[in-house]
Design a protein around this motif. Structure first.
Motif: not given
Length: 199
Positions: A70-83
């Motif tokens: 569940c992202p807090k914004g429309r852009d997750t930045g660079t390489f936002g890690t899930v796993i």
């Protein structure tokens, strides 16, 4: 398997761990590892999960990486890690795209989705699979990208920890992550859809 940090204390019992906001289990019959993260806000300082290296996380032939995010914004930045298990495999964001990374022979292979219409506060079911021949990405139960070029060999083994929410403090995902699951096989499209519909 031992979870070593969730930004909080841990209780160890046999091959399972109970953590505030998280639990892990490994089912040999289904060949799956569940790391159940109950909506942890991984954008908060110290709120990532780090699992020590384990034979159950050495997935060299096939895999499925899945989670709710569940992202807090429309852009997750660079390489936002899930796993991510460095130098082995990863499911991560790159801006508004989700990506599956697989390492083979020291080289990384990338598969990315088209840009997603991310809505702040809206949960997405994400999954990446590799069956030894094809890599696939799914968002909310629907396939969004596929690569049918097989890797030249087995996936690399790595002694790195398996990280959820950030990669050892770097590349944090700005949002919440829940129900991370790692399987030692590629789930079918029907199985991915069933997991999505189960919520």
């Amino acid at each position: 398997l031992r979870v070593v940090r969730v930004g909080a204390c841990i209780q160890q019992h046999s091959d399972q761990c109970w953590i505030p906001l998280a639990a892990t289990s490994y089912s040999r019959g289904q060949r799956r590892l569940w790391i159940l993260v109950r909506g942890i806000d991984v954008s908060a300082a110290g709120s990532s999960v780090l699992c020590e290296d384990s034979p159950t996380l050495s997935l060299t032939e096939a895999l499925t990486l899945a989670a709710w995010a569940c992202p807090k914004g429309r852009d997750t930045g660079t390489f936002g890690t899930v796993i991510r298990k460095d130098e082995a495999y990863a499911l991560r964001f790159d801006g508004s795209r989700i990506g599956l990374l697989l390492w083979c022979g020291g080289q990384v292979s990338y598969l990315h989705s088209p840009p997603l219409d991310l809505k702040p506060g809206t949960w997405l079911h994400l999954a990446g699979t590799y069956d030894g021949q094809a890599a696939r990405l799914y968002v909310d139960g629907a396939e969004v990208a596929v690569s049918t070029a097989p890797l030249p060999g087995a996936l690399d083994r790595s002694g790195a920890p398996c990280c959820i929410g950030s990669c050892r403090g770097q590349h944090a995902f700005p949002g919440l992550i829940d129900e991370v699951k790692v399987y030692a096989r590629a789930l079918t499209a029907a199985e991915i859809q069933t997991e999505h519909l189960a919520g």
